[in-house]
Enzyme design. Sequence first.
Site, PDB file in Angstrom:
ATOM      1  N   GLU A 135     -10.923  17.495 -96.458  1.00  0.00           N
ATOM      2  CA  GLU A 135     -12.068  18.388 -96.039  1.00  0.00           C
ATOM      3  C   GLU A 135     -13.500  17.381 -95.915  1.00  0.00           C
ATOM      4  O   GLU A 135     -14.290  17.638 -94.917  1.00  0.00           O
ATOM      5  CB  GLU A 135     -12.410  19.350 -97.154  1.00  0.00           C
ATOM      6  CG  GLU A 135     -11.256  20.542 -97.056  1.00  0.00           C
ATOM      7  CD  GLU A 135     -10.469  20.260 -98.332  1.00  0.00           C
ATOM      8  OE1 GLU A 135     -10.096  21.306 -98.776  1.00  0.00           O
ATOM      9  OE2 GLU A 135     -10.339  19.030 -98.723  1.00  0.00           O
ATOM     10  N   TYR A 156      -9.194  18.349-110.460  1.00  0.00           N
ATOM     11  CA  TYR A 156      -9.630  19.337-109.483  1.00  0.00           C
ATOM     12  C   TYR A 156     -10.155  20.465-110.141  1.00  0.00           C
ATOM     13  O   TYR A 156      -9.831  20.626-111.343  1.00  0.00           O
ATOM     14  CB  TYR A 156      -8.186  20.089-108.614  1.00  0.00           C
ATOM     15  CG  TYR A 156      -8.991  20.886-107.384  1.00  0.00           C
ATOM     16  CD1 TYR A 156      -9.572  20.531-106.562  1.00  0.00           C
ATOM     17  CD2 TYR A 156      -8.149  22.163-107.499  1.00  0.00           C
ATOM     18  CE1 TYR A 156      -9.989  21.377-105.458  1.00  0.00           C
ATOM     19  CE2 TYR A 156      -8.721  23.138-106.388  1.00  0.00           C
ATOM     20  CZ  TYR A 156      -9.502  22.726-105.507  1.00  0.00           C
ATOM     21  OH  TYR A 156      -9.938  23.557-104.462  1.00  0.00           O
ATOM     22  N   GLU A 196      -7.108  28.373-100.383  1.00  0.00           N
ATOM     23  CA  GLU A 196      -8.037  28.007 -99.407  1.00  0.00           C
ATOM     24  C   GLU A 196      -7.605  26.896 -98.746  1.00  0.00           C
ATOM     25  O   GLU A 196      -7.685  26.634 -97.357  1.00  0.00           O
ATOM     26  CB  GLU A 196      -9.605  28.092 -99.788  1.00  0.00           C
ATOM     27  CG  GLU A 196     -10.665  28.006 -98.921  1.00  0.00           C
ATOM     28  CD  GLU A 196     -11.932  28.120 -99.336  1.00  0.00           C
ATOM     29  OE1 GLU A 196     -12.784  28.195 -98.395  1.00  0.00           O
ATOM     30  OE2 GLU A 196     -12.157  28.330-100.582  1.00  0.00           O
ATOM     31  N   ASP A 205      -7.611  20.627-100.201  1.00  0.00           N
ATOM     32  CA  ASP A 205      -7.818  21.002-101.652  1.00  0.00           C
ATOM     33  C   ASP A 205      -6.529  21.893-102.123  1.00  0.00           C
ATOM     34  O   ASP A 205      -5.733  22.548-101.236  1.00  0.00           O
ATOM     35  CB  ASP A 205      -8.857  22.013-101.838  1.00  0.00           C
ATOM     36  CG  ASP A 205     -10.202  20.801-101.975  1.00  0.00           C
ATOM     37  OD1 ASP A 205      -9.935  19.660-101.981  1.00  0.00           O
ATOM     38  OD2 ASP A 205     -11.297  21.510-102.165  1.00  0.00           O
ATOM     39  N   HIS A 219      -2.510  23.677-111.207  1.00  0.00           N
ATOM     40  CA  HIS A 219      -1.827  23.617-112.427  1.00  0.00           C
ATOM     41  C   HIS A 219      -2.215  22.767-113.459  1.00  0.00           C
ATOM     42  O   HIS A 219      -1.310  22.512-114.411  1.00  0.00           O
ATOM     43  CB  HIS A 219      -0.297  23.079-111.973  1.00  0.00           C
ATOM     44  CG  HIS A 219       0.116  23.847-110.728  1.00  0.00           C
ATOM     45  ND1 HIS A 219       0.311  25.107-110.857  1.00  0.00           N
ATOM     46  CD2 HIS A 219       0.249  23.400-109.573  1.00  0.00           C
ATOM     47  CE1 HIS A 219       0.816  25.434-109.594  1.00  0.00           C
ATOM     48  NE2 HIS A 219       0.667  24.455-108.870  1.00  0.00           N
ATOM     49  N   ARG A 257     -11.080  23.763-109.417  1.00  0.00           N
ATOM     50  CA  ARG A 257     -10.963  24.955-109.174  1.00  0.00           C
ATOM     51  C   ARG A 257      -9.547  25.345-109.692  1.00  0.00           C
ATOM     52  O   ARG A 257      -8.486  25.078-109.045  1.00  0.00           O
ATOM     53  CB  ARG A 257     -11.103  25.299-107.712  1.00  0.00           C
ATOM     54  CG  ARG A 257     -12.468  25.191-107.034  1.00  0.00           C
ATOM     55  CD  ARG A 257     -12.660  25.731-105.824  1.00  0.00           C
ATOM     56  NE  ARG A 257     -14.025  25.529-105.269  1.00  0.00           N
ATOM     57  CZ  ARG A 257     -14.307  24.489-104.590  1.00  0.00           C
ATOM     58  NH1 ARG A 257     -13.751  23.684-104.356  1.00  0.00           N
ATOM     59  NH2 ARG A 257     -15.726  24.633-104.263  1.00  0.00           N
ATOM     60  N   ASP A 296      -5.452  24.707-103.338  1.00  0.00           N
ATOM     61  CA  ASP A 296      -5.469  25.961-103.470  1.00  0.00           C
ATOM     62  C   ASP A 296      -5.196  26.905-102.298  1.00  0.00           C
ATOM     63  O   ASP A 296      -4.830  26.185-101.315  1.00  0.00           O
ATOM     64  CB  ASP A 296      -6.896  26.327-104.349  1.00  0.00           C
ATOM     65  CG  ASP A 296      -7.981  25.934-103.594  1.00  0.00           C
ATOM     66  OD1 ASP A 296      -7.696  25.672-102.030  1.00  0.00           O
ATOM     67  OD2 ASP A 296      -8.961  25.766-103.905  1.00  0.00           O
TER      68      ASP A 296
END
Length: 886
Positions: free
Chosen positions: A9, A321, A100, A96, A367, A323, A98
Amino acid sequence: MSKPLVIVESPAKAKTLARFLGNQFRVEASVGHVRDLPENASEVPESIKKESWGRMGVDVEHGFKPYYVVSSDRKSRIRELKAAVKDAPEVLLATDPDREGESISWHLREVLKPKGSVKRIVFHEITEEAVRDAIAHARDIDLKLVDAQESRRILDRLYGYMLSPVLWKKVQTGLSAGRVQSVAVRLIVEREEERRAFRRSAYWDLDARVRTADTQFTASLVRVGQERVASGKDFDPTTGALIGRNVRLLDEAAARGMRESLSQRLPWTVTSVEEKPATQRPSAPFTTSTLQQEANRKLGFSADRTMSAAQRLFQDGVISYHRTDSTTLSDKALREAARAIKGMYGEPFYGGPRQYQTKVKNAQEAHEAIRPTDFEQTPQSLSLPPDEARLYDLIWKRTVASQMAEAQLLRTTLEITATGADGTPHVFTATGKAIKFAGFLRAYVEGSDDPASELGDQETILPKLAVGDRITAPGLGPVALVGLDPKAHETVPPPRYTDASLVKRLEEDGIGRPSTYASIIQTIERRGYVWRQGKALVPSYTAFAVTRLLKDHFGQLVELGFTGRVEEDLDQVSNGELDRTAFLEQFYNGQDGWPGLRHLVTNEDRIDYPVIDLGVDPDSGQKIVIRIGRYGAYVQMGEANASIPEDVAPADFTLEQALTLLREKTQGPQSLGNDPKSGLPVYVLNGRFGPYVQLGEAPEKGSKEKPRRASLTKNDRPDTMTLARALELLSLPRTVGHDAETGQDIIANFGRFGPYVKRGDEFRSIGADSDVFTITLDQAIELFKQEKKRGRGRTATRTVLREVGLHPASQAKVEILEGRYGPYVTDGTTNASVPKDVAVDSLTLDEAVGLLKAREGTSAKKGRGRAPAKRAPAGGARKRAAKRSA
C-alpha cells in the site's frame, strides 16, 4: 529479464521490503485504495446517474451491485502500476493482513488485470524472514474476506447516504450519520446527560495521622459502632444520591465534634493486624484496542495519533502488524522475549512462556499481538522520531513484561480503635502494600482510567505494629497521634469519555472494530460532534440534537447492540456461513421483525426539529429550550434568543447562565463609553465564541463594513471590563516594528494559544498577556533568533517538502511541510493534514486549497477564543428555523 512484482500500500512499506528482497523482485506501492464508491456527483458513472440509487453508487434493486470508480488523484498511479505489471511474470499482492488489505488486493487485481499469475502474500511483521516465508506460502485471494469487507462498505454507504440527508433537513446542513460514528456520539452525549442530571453531595470523614519512630502513616475513620462511615462508594455514581444502607453520613459539625472528643480520649488501641500475601499478574501484550487505551492514558495520545505512529513503526519493520484482536505471541517471539528478560533482569524474573486468552468476542484479523519484531532492539538502542520512540517504548516494555514473573506482594491492614465519650468504638483503618518481589513490575506498570486506582497501586509501607499496641499523645509513647483532621469531600459526576475509555466501551459492547476506532473518533471531532477539553471528549449541542433525533425516530439503528450484531453477521460472511446478498437484503429491506433501513427513512415529514429542554423561567413561566441554528447552538425563550458560547460544555450550561444571556441580548450590548479618537461607541457583548468588545454599531444586514472587534482574554471578564481595557484590546494587532534584516514587520497579538509575535509566516509565543503591549522590537527579534520550542521543550524544525503555489483568495504561499504527525499543507494561517493515502508529490493547488477550506470549517466550529463572525442579530435564520419547528 523482468522480475516478479510485489505491490504494497505505502511507499514506506515498499522501501522497507525492497531492502529485504534486493534485486530479485520489483516493489511498488499502490498508495492506499485504488478505487472506491463515488464520493461526489462528478464521480458517479454516467450510466447510473438517472437511477434513484445512482448517487450512492450501489444498485439496491439488483443484488446490491457496487459501482467502483478510480478517483482523479489515483489515475496516474494506476497507469504506472499497469505499466509495471505488463511484463511481470508474477504479481504478489502484499497488502495488509486483514479484510481491508484483502479487499485492496482484489481491487488491484480487478483494475490492473495482470497477464501473469497473481498471488496473495500475508505477513504480520516486515522482517526478511517473515516476508520470504510469506512468498513461499503465497495463496489465492480469499473472496470470502473480500465479500465481508465489501458488505461492510456497502452497508456503511447505505446507512450514511440515507440517514445524513435527514440530518441536513432537520438539524443542520453538512452533518453525517454513520453506523459506528452515531453510536459513539450517542455514548458521549448520554454521559454528558448523566453529568447534567448529577447532583453533587457533600460528606466528611476523619483522618488520623500516626507517627512511629521511623515513619508516619494515615488511618481513616471507617466505622462508628456498627455503622459504616459513608464514603464515595456509598453514592450513586450517576445521580450523586446516597444509596448506601446502614451508613452514617458525617457533616462538618459531626466530623469536627468527633475530632474534639476523640483527640482527648487517648490512648487508642491497635485491635487488628492482617497481613496477606498477594500475587499480581502481568497484563497481556497489546491489541489494537489496548494499545490505543494505554497510549492515551500514559502518553496523552489520541487514538488517531497512536495509530499513525504505530503505522510508521510497522512500515519500518520495527513492530508486528498493529491492527489485531489477538493477544497471542509466536514461538519465535516467546523465545526472544525470554532471552531479553534473562539478559536484562536475570533468570528469576522470567515467568514464561505465557500465552493469553483473547477476551474479545469474535476476535479476528491478524493472528498475533502487537510486539517488537526484534527484542534486541531496545527502546534506547533505536533512533526514532518522538512519537514513534515513546510508543515503541510502551510496546517493548508491555510485551517483555507479559512474559515476566508475577509480582509477589504483601498487603497489610491495620485497625485502630478509639472510644467515644459515650463508649462507642470508632474504628480507623490503614492499608499498605509492600513489594516482596517486583517481577514484571521492574519493566512495566499498567495505567488506569481512574487516577485514584493508580495511587492505590503504589507501594505503601506500614510500620510493624501488633494487636494491643497503644497510640498515645506525642512524647508519651513510641506510637503517637500527631494529627486528627476532618476532611470534606464532594461527589463528582461521571467522568467524560476520553479516547481510552471510549475505545474500551466500544470494544466491550462489540461496536465496530478496534482498527476503525481511531478514524471514528477523528471523524466525530472533525464533524463538530465533539471537542476536546484536555483528554476529555465533550459533545456539542449539535451532537445532542442529532442523538435526540436518531433515538426518537431511528432508535434501532443506534442501539448499542446493533453494530455488534452487524459485526457478527460480517464474521459469518467472511467464514462463508452467510450469503453477502442475503445479509444486505435483510439490512436494507428488513426481515424477522427488523423493518429495514429503507422503511425507516421513509415519511421523514413526521420528524420534528429536535430541541433540548433546559427548564422554565421562574419569573415568567416560559419554557427555555436550546436549538441548533445556522451559526450553532442558541438558547430561546419565546421570541428572544441568544448564542451559546462554543467553549461551554453542555453539562456546565445552567438555566441561570441561559437567563443571563437572554437578558443581555434583550437589553442590548453594554456600552463602555466612546472612543476619544473616533468618537464611536465601545460595547462589550457575548457571542458564539465567547465575550468580546466592539468599536461602533453592528452593521446593517447585507453591509460589507465590519466593526472592529476583539475577543476578551482568559483574564478578562465582561462585568469588570473598562473602556481603557477595551480600547487596548481593540488596538491589536500591534506593529512592534520593522525587522531590517528580513524586511518584514513584526506583529504582536493574541491567538488561540495565547499571546504571540509574528514575522511573515513565523510565530513565537511570548510571556504574559501584558507583553503584547510592551514587547520591544529588539526583544521580538531576539525571540525569532531562538529556535521555536514545542511541547516539552522539543525544538520544532520547519521542513518544507514542497511549494504548491499561491492561494487564489489570499495570495499567501501554500506549502507542504513535514509535521510531527506527518505531512501537512499550510498557507501560514491554517494547517491541514495531508491524507495518508495521498502522495505529497501529486497534491495539486486546488486539492491543497480544498483541504485548507475543510480545516477552516472545522476550526470555525471549534472556534475557541476568536472574535465572532459577522451575522444577523437575534432574528434571521434562527427565527425562521424556530417557526418551522413550532
